[in-house]
Design a protein around this motif. Structure first.
Motif, PDB file in Angstrom:
ATOM      1  N   PRO A  15      36.537  28.385  47.590  1.00 26.93           N
ATOM      2  CA  PRO A  15      36.185  29.763  47.207  1.00 26.93           C
ATOM      3  C   PRO A  15      36.609  30.180  45.801  1.00 26.93           C
ATOM      4  CG  PRO A  15      37.063  29.730  49.427  1.00 26.93           C
ATOM      5  CD  PRO A  15      37.270  28.348  48.856  1.00 26.93           C
ATOM      6  N   HIS A  16      37.526  29.432  45.162  1.00 25.02           N
ATOM      7  CA  HIS A  16      37.957  29.760  43.804  1.00 25.02           C
ATOM      8  C   HIS A  16      37.280  28.887  42.762  1.00 25.02           C
ATOM      9  CE1 HIS A  16      41.423  30.934  46.434  1.00 25.02           C
ATOM     10  NE2 HIS A  16      40.933  32.075  45.995  1.00 25.02           N
ATOM     11  N   GLY A  17      36.384  27.992  43.209  1.00 24.15           N
ATOM     12  CA  GLY A  17      35.628  27.167  42.285  1.00 24.15           C
ATOM     13  C   GLY A  17      36.188  25.779  42.046  1.00 24.15           C
ATOM     14  N   ASP A  51      43.873  31.856  38.569  1.00 24.14           N
ATOM     15  CA  ASP A  51      44.857  32.689  39.268  1.00 24.14           C
ATOM     16  C   ASP A  51      44.234  33.120  40.587  1.00 24.14           C
ATOM     17  OD1 ASP A  51      46.555  34.643  40.244  1.00 24.14           O
ATOM     18  OD2 ASP A  51      46.680  35.757  38.361  1.00 24.14           O
ATOM     19  N   ASP A  52      44.788  32.623  41.694  1.00 23.50           N
ATOM     20  CA  ASP A  52      44.205  32.982  42.987  1.00 23.50           C
ATOM     21  C   ASP A  52      45.064  33.977  43.759  1.00 23.50           C
ATOM     22  OD1 ASP A  52      46.265  31.310  43.711  1.00 23.50           O
ATOM     23  OD2 ASP A  52      45.038  29.933  44.880  1.00 23.50           O
ATOM     24  N   PHE A  56      44.924  39.669  41.652  1.00 28.57           N
ATOM     25  CA  PHE A  56      43.956  39.278  40.632  1.00 28.57           C
ATOM     26  C   PHE A  56      42.550  39.210  41.227  1.00 28.57           C
ATOM     27  CE2 PHE A  56      41.819  35.973  37.952  1.00 28.57           C
ATOM     28  CZ  PHE A  56      41.762  36.720  36.784  1.00 28.57           C
ATOM     29  N   LEU A  57      42.424  38.623  42.398  1.00 29.01           N
ATOM     30  CA  LEU A  57      41.100  38.518  43.024  1.00 29.01           C
ATOM     31  C   LEU A  57      40.544  39.894  43.372  1.00 29.01           C
ATOM     32  CD1 LEU A  57      41.689  35.394  45.283  1.00 29.01           C
ATOM     33  CD2 LEU A  57      40.548  35.499  43.042  1.00 29.01           C
ATOM     34  N   GLN A  58      41.401  40.815  43.794  1.00 31.56           N
ATOM     35  CA  GLN A  58      40.953  42.182  44.067  1.00 31.56           C
ATOM     36  C   GLN A  58      40.494  42.865  42.783  1.00 31.56           C
ATOM     37  OE1 GLN A  58      44.414  43.799  45.975  1.00 31.56           O
ATOM     38  NE2 GLN A  58      43.931  42.869  47.953  1.00 31.56           N
ATOM     39  N   TYR A  59      41.190  42.621  41.680  1.00 27.82           N
ATOM     40  CA  TYR A  59      40.810  43.182  40.390  1.00 27.82           C
ATOM     41  C   TYR A  59      39.438  42.665  39.973  1.00 27.82           C
ATOM     42  CZ  TYR A  59      40.952  44.222  35.393  1.00 27.82           C
ATOM     43  OH  TYR A  59      40.661  44.664  34.130  1.00 27.82           O
ATOM     44  N   LEU A  60      39.222  41.362  40.109  1.00 30.16           N
ATOM     45  CA  LEU A  60      37.915  40.784  39.769  1.00 30.16           C
ATOM     46  C   LEU A  60      36.817  41.388  40.632  1.00 30.16           C
ATOM     47  CD1 LEU A  60      38.762  36.990  39.318  1.00 30.16           C
ATOM     48  CD2 LEU A  60      38.553  38.770  37.558  1.00 30.16           C
ATOM     49  N   ASN A  61      37.119  41.595  41.895  1.00 32.32           N
ATOM     50  CA  ASN A  61      36.145  42.205  42.810  1.00 32.32           C
ATOM     51  C   ASN A  61      35.785  43.616  42.360  1.00 32.32           C
ATOM     52  OD1 ASN A  61      34.545  42.082  45.220  1.00 32.32           O
ATOM     53  ND2 ASN A  61      36.015  43.495  46.141  1.00 32.32           N
ATOM     54  N   GLN A  62      36.775  44.392  41.923  1.00 33.41           N
ATOM     55  CA  GLN A  62      36.524  45.747  41.432  1.00 33.41           C
ATOM     56  C   GLN A  62      35.617  45.742  40.198  1.00 33.41           C
ATOM     57  OE1 GLN A  62      40.489  47.176  40.762  1.00 33.41           O
ATOM     58  NE2 GLN A  62      40.761  47.855  42.873  1.00 33.41           N
ATOM     59  N   LEU A  63      35.738  44.696  39.379  1.00 32.99           N
ATOM     60  CA  LEU A  63      34.919  44.574  38.173  1.00 32.99           C
ATOM     61  C   LEU A  63      33.528  44.004  38.464  1.00 32.99           C
ATOM     62  CD1 LEU A  63      37.536  43.107  35.669  1.00 32.99           C
ATOM     63  CD2 LEU A  63      36.579  45.418  35.666  1.00 32.99           C
ATOM     64  N   GLN A 100      41.911  34.209  30.169  1.00 33.17           N
ATOM     65  CA  GLN A 100      42.566  32.908  30.274  1.00 33.17           C
ATOM     66  C   GLN A 100      42.507  32.351  31.693  1.00 33.17           C
ATOM     67  OE1 GLN A 100      46.446  33.940  28.758  1.00 33.17           O
ATOM     68  NE2 GLN A 100      45.932  33.281  26.679  1.00 33.17           N
ATOM     69  N   ASN A 101      42.320  33.210  32.676  1.00 30.17           N
ATOM     70  CA  ASN A 101      42.293  32.781  34.075  1.00 30.17           C
ATOM     71  C   ASN A 101      40.888  32.613  34.646  1.00 30.17           C
ATOM     72  OD1 ASN A 101      45.077  32.517  35.329  1.00 30.17           O
ATOM     73  ND2 ASN A 101      45.268  34.348  34.075  1.00 30.17           N
TER      74      ASN A 101
END
Length: 107
Positions: A15-17, A51-52, A56-63, A100-101
């Motif tokens: 799921p993180h690639g 960064d898993d 961080f993943l919640q932040y990416l989801n918000q974006l 960077q992540n």
């Protein structure tokens, strides 16, 4: 492990690639770069998240950032190395730490 692989539909990436090795231990090579090294006008798609952590993943989801999201660098800011990017159809400013992540396959 063969039954689990079959049940999951033979995924090649987690799921993180990150590549998932096959039964012989071989995994697919990802031709990717850190988003932080991209320059204005360059495009690609997000292929990996270094960064898993949940925050961080919640932040990416918000974006609205997810694996396979299209990215175009619009501007790089010298002051703090943040980047203004187009994410599919929206625009955001991402910090250097975020860039960077994230890893991108260039188009």
């Amino acid at each position: 492990t063969a039954r689990l692989d079959s049940f999951l539909g033979y995924p090649r990436f987690d799921p993180h690639g990150d590549p998932i090795p096959d039964a012989e231990g071989r995994s697919e090579y990802l031709d990717q770069i850190s988003m932080a090294s991209m320059r204005p006008g360059e495009r690609g798609k997000i292929t990996n998240v270094a960064d898993d952590s949940a925050v961080f993943l919640q932040y990416l989801n918000q974006l609205g950032l997810a694996l396979n999201s299209g990215i175009e660098v619009l501007e790089c800011y010298a002051y703090d190395h943040s980047m203004k990017v187009k994410i599919d159809d929206s625009v955001a400013v991402l910090s250097e730490k975020v860039c960077q992540n994230l890893f991108v396959k260039m188009k």
